[in-house]
Design a protein around this motif. Sequence first.
Motif, mmCIF file in Angstrom:
data_model
loop_
_atom_site.group_PDB
_atom_site.id
_atom_site.type_symbol
_atom_site.label_atom_id
_atom_site.label_comp_id
_atom_site.label_asym_id
_atom_site.label_seq_id
_atom_site.Cartn_x
_atom_site.Cartn_y
_atom_site.Cartn_z
ATOM 1 N N PHE A 176 -87.753 -1.295 54.234
ATOM 2 C CA PHE A 176 -88.854 -2.175 53.858
ATOM 3 C C PHE A 176 -88.321 -3.428 53.167
ATOM 4 C CE2 PHE A 176 -91.622 -3.623 50.399
ATOM 5 C CZ PHE A 176 -92.681 -4.116 51.142
ATOM 6 N N LEU A 177 -87.459 -3.245 52.176
ATOM 7 C CA LEU A 177 -86.926 -4.393 51.446
ATOM 8 C C LEU A 177 -86.110 -5.313 52.341
ATOM 9 C CD1 LEU A 177 -85.866 -2.683 48.110
ATOM 10 C CD2 LEU A 177 -87.800 -4.234 48.482
ATOM 11 N N SER A 185 -86.550 -5.783 55.544
ATOM 12 C CA SER A 185 -87.326 -6.398 56.623
ATOM 13 C C SER A 185 -88.567 -7.154 56.164
ATOM 14 C CB SER A 185 -87.730 -5.327 57.627
ATOM 15 O OG SER A 185 -88.558 -4.356 57.014
ATOM 16 N N CYS A 186 -88.901 -7.096 54.880
ATOM 17 C CA CYS A 186 -90.135 -7.750 54.438
ATOM 18 C C CYS A 186 -89.919 -9.254 54.285
ATOM 19 C CB CYS A 186 -90.637 -7.129 53.140
ATOM 20 S SG CYS A 186 -89.577 -7.379 51.737
ATOM 21 N N ASP A 187 -91.031 -9.963 54.334
ATOM 22 C CA ASP A 187 -91.013 -11.407 54.148
ATOM 23 C C ASP A 187 -90.944 -11.743 52.664
ATOM 24 O OD1 ASP A 187 -91.256 -11.987 56.892
ATOM 25 O OD2 ASP A 187 -93.437 -11.732 56.789
ATOM 26 N N GLU A 188 -90.539 -12.976 52.377
ATOM 27 C CA GLU A 188 -90.411 -13.393 50.989
ATOM 28 C C GLU A 188 -91.755 -13.422 50.266
ATOM 29 O OE1 GLU A 188 -88.431 -17.091 48.712
ATOM 30 O OE2 GLU A 188 -87.198 -16.108 50.219
ATOM 31 N N GLU A 230 -93.847 -11.095 50.479
ATOM 32 C CA GLU A 230 -94.107 -9.704 50.110
ATOM 33 C C GLU A 230 -93.255 -9.281 48.921
ATOM 34 O OE1 GLU A 230 -95.073 -7.112 53.911
ATOM 35 O OE2 GLU A 230 -93.295 -8.377 54.253
ATOM 36 N N VAL A 231 -91.964 -9.629 48.988
ATOM 37 C CA VAL A 231 -91.015 -9.282 47.923
ATOM 38 C C VAL A 231 -90.020 -10.428 47.790
ATOM 39 C CG1 VAL A 231 -89.184 -7.687 47.222
ATOM 40 C CG2 VAL A 231 -91.186 -6.802 48.376
ATOM 41 N N SER A 286 -86.830 -12.336 47.719
ATOM 42 C CA SER A 286 -85.597 -11.980 48.428
ATOM 43 C C SER A 286 -84.442 -11.664 47.478
ATOM 44 C CB SER A 286 -85.198 -13.074 49.419
ATOM 45 O OG SER A 286 -84.966 -14.295 48.750
ATOM 46 N N ALA A 292 -84.974 -8.152 46.292
ATOM 47 C CA ALA A 292 -84.669 -7.203 47.364
ATOM 48 C C ALA A 292 -83.161 -7.015 47.501
ATOM 49 C CB ALA A 292 -85.274 -7.683 48.682
#
Length: 90
Positions: free
Chosen positions: A21-22, A24-27, A29-30, A32, A35
């Motif tokens: 998840f960390l 592949s998620c967009d900035e 969402e989390v 960077s 992450a």
Amino acid sequence: MTDIDPLVPALAGLLIDNLWFLDSCDEDEVDSDSAVRVLESAASALKGLPPEQLDRFLLVIGNLTEAETDPGRREFMEAFPFACGLVEEV
């Protein structure tokens, strides 16, 4: 090799899910940087395992990878030991 406690594959799978998840998620969402810190922290903790425990962990990850049906998760799992520096590419 000793038998593997059934808890280990469950926890390894949860670790993979969270790191995937960390990764592949967009900035939006989390963050960077956050992450990356978590991914590096996980890799560091795994590299600090005693060799026998690391071998068992890698065996579990290999077994989970073989059984994985989601192509994206499987690809992440195949690359995971190399990306974390747990094994060297041949």
